[in-house]
Design a protein around this motif. Sequence first.
Motif, PDB file in Angstrom:
ATOM      1  N   ILE A  78      -3.128  23.606   5.294  1.00  0.00           N
ATOM      2  CA  ILE A  78      -3.228  25.004   5.229  1.00  0.00           C
ATOM      3  C   ILE A  78      -1.989  25.466   4.129  1.00  0.00           C
ATOM      4  CG2 ILE A  78      -2.519  27.125   6.478  1.00  0.00           C
ATOM      5  CD1 ILE A  78      -3.716  25.657   8.889  1.00  0.00           C
ATOM      6  N   VAL A  79      -2.167  26.234   3.114  1.00  0.00           N
ATOM      7  CA  VAL A  79      -1.517  26.677   2.211  1.00  0.00           C
ATOM      8  C   VAL A  79      -1.515  28.479   2.192  1.00  0.00           C
ATOM      9  CG1 VAL A  79      -1.225  26.990  -0.385  1.00  0.00           C
ATOM     10  CG2 VAL A  79      -1.958  24.701   0.806  1.00  0.00           C
ATOM     11  N   LYS A  80      -0.252  28.788   2.117  1.00  0.00           N
ATOM     12  CA  LYS A  80      -0.074  30.380   2.202  1.00  0.00           C
ATOM     13  C   LYS A  80       0.160  30.534   0.702  1.00  0.00           C
ATOM     14  CE  LYS A  80       2.892  34.113   3.250  1.00  0.00           C
ATOM     15  NZ  LYS A  80       4.054  34.355   4.041  1.00  0.00           N
ATOM     16  N   PRO A  81      -1.000  31.446  -0.125  1.00  0.00           N
ATOM     17  CA  PRO A  81      -1.081  31.605  -1.459  1.00  0.00           C
ATOM     18  C   PRO A  81      -0.107  32.566  -1.847  1.00  0.00           C
ATOM     19  CG  PRO A  81      -3.311  31.576  -0.630  1.00  0.00           C
ATOM     20  CD  PRO A  81      -2.467  31.514   0.724  1.00  0.00           C
ATOM     21  N   GLU A  82       0.465  32.508  -3.210  1.00  0.00           N
ATOM     22  CA  GLU A  82       1.406  33.233  -3.536  1.00  0.00           C
ATOM     23  C   GLU A  82       0.646  34.618  -3.722  1.00  0.00           C
ATOM     24  OE1 GLU A  82       2.462  32.938  -7.866  1.00  0.00           O
ATOM     25  OE2 GLU A  82       4.404  32.116  -7.016  1.00  0.00           O
ATOM     26  N   ALA A  89      -7.275  34.812  -7.921  1.00  0.00           N
ATOM     27  CA  ALA A  89      -7.291  33.729  -8.778  1.00  0.00           C
ATOM     28  C   ALA A  89      -6.008  32.650  -8.452  1.00  0.00           C
ATOM     29  CB  ALA A  89      -7.333  34.221 -10.168  1.00  0.00           C
ATOM     30  N   THR A  90      -5.366  33.039  -7.409  1.00  0.00           N
ATOM     31  CA  THR A  90      -3.965  32.441  -7.161  1.00  0.00           C
ATOM     32  C   THR A  90      -4.284  31.010  -6.877  1.00  0.00           C
ATOM     33  OG1 THR A  90      -2.823  34.291  -6.606  1.00  0.00           O
ATOM     34  CG2 THR A  90      -2.019  32.348  -5.752  1.00  0.00           C
ATOM     35  N   THR A  91      -3.447  30.086  -7.506  1.00  0.00           N
ATOM     36  CA  THR A  91      -3.818  28.756  -7.331  1.00  0.00           C
ATOM     37  C   THR A  91      -2.280  28.003  -7.079  1.00  0.00           C
ATOM     38  OG1 THR A  91      -3.372  27.990  -9.730  1.00  0.00           O
ATOM     39  CG2 THR A  91      -5.893  28.425  -8.984  1.00  0.00           C
ATOM     40  N   LYS A  92      -1.432  28.816  -6.510  1.00  0.00           N
ATOM     41  CA  LYS A  92       0.090  28.279  -6.193  1.00  0.00           C
ATOM     42  C   LYS A  92       0.323  28.870  -4.755  1.00  0.00           C
ATOM     43  CE  LYS A  92       4.741  28.622  -8.180  1.00  0.00           C
ATOM     44  NZ  LYS A  92       5.524  29.434  -9.067  1.00  0.00           N
ATOM     45  N   GLY A  93       0.971  27.952  -3.940  1.00  0.00           N
ATOM     46  CA  GLY A  93       1.168  28.475  -2.779  1.00  0.00           C
ATOM     47  C   GLY A  93       1.999  27.333  -2.191  1.00  0.00           C
TER      48      GLY A  93
END
Length: 106
Positions: free
Chosen positions: A10-14, A37-41
């Motif tokens: 589980i990732v919380k996107p920026e 489009a966020t790919t960082k988190g």
Amino acid sequence: MIEPAGHRIIVKPEVAEEQTESGIYKPQVEVSKEQRATTKGVVMSIGPTAWKAFRDGSESTPWCKKGDIVRFAQYAGVEIDENGETLRVINDEDIWAVYRKNGKSR
């Protein structure tokens, strides 16, 4: 907190900024597009079998942990809403990179 099953993370996107650095507000359409489009988190939780069995049957040690900032595939996983927060549940193999500071995880 929700816990991922199996090999998922589980990732919380920026969150996309609504204003530019100079204070100009971006159109809502642009903010929505950037958010999708966020790919960082930030890694929130890791499933119990993440990195345990790859397609070839080998095992690996996790290359990220809770709290790490990671890059992942643009359309990886599924978006979920947990207590008003948007999270993404992705497969362990969809983590492309981990941000390191001085050679160590943050």
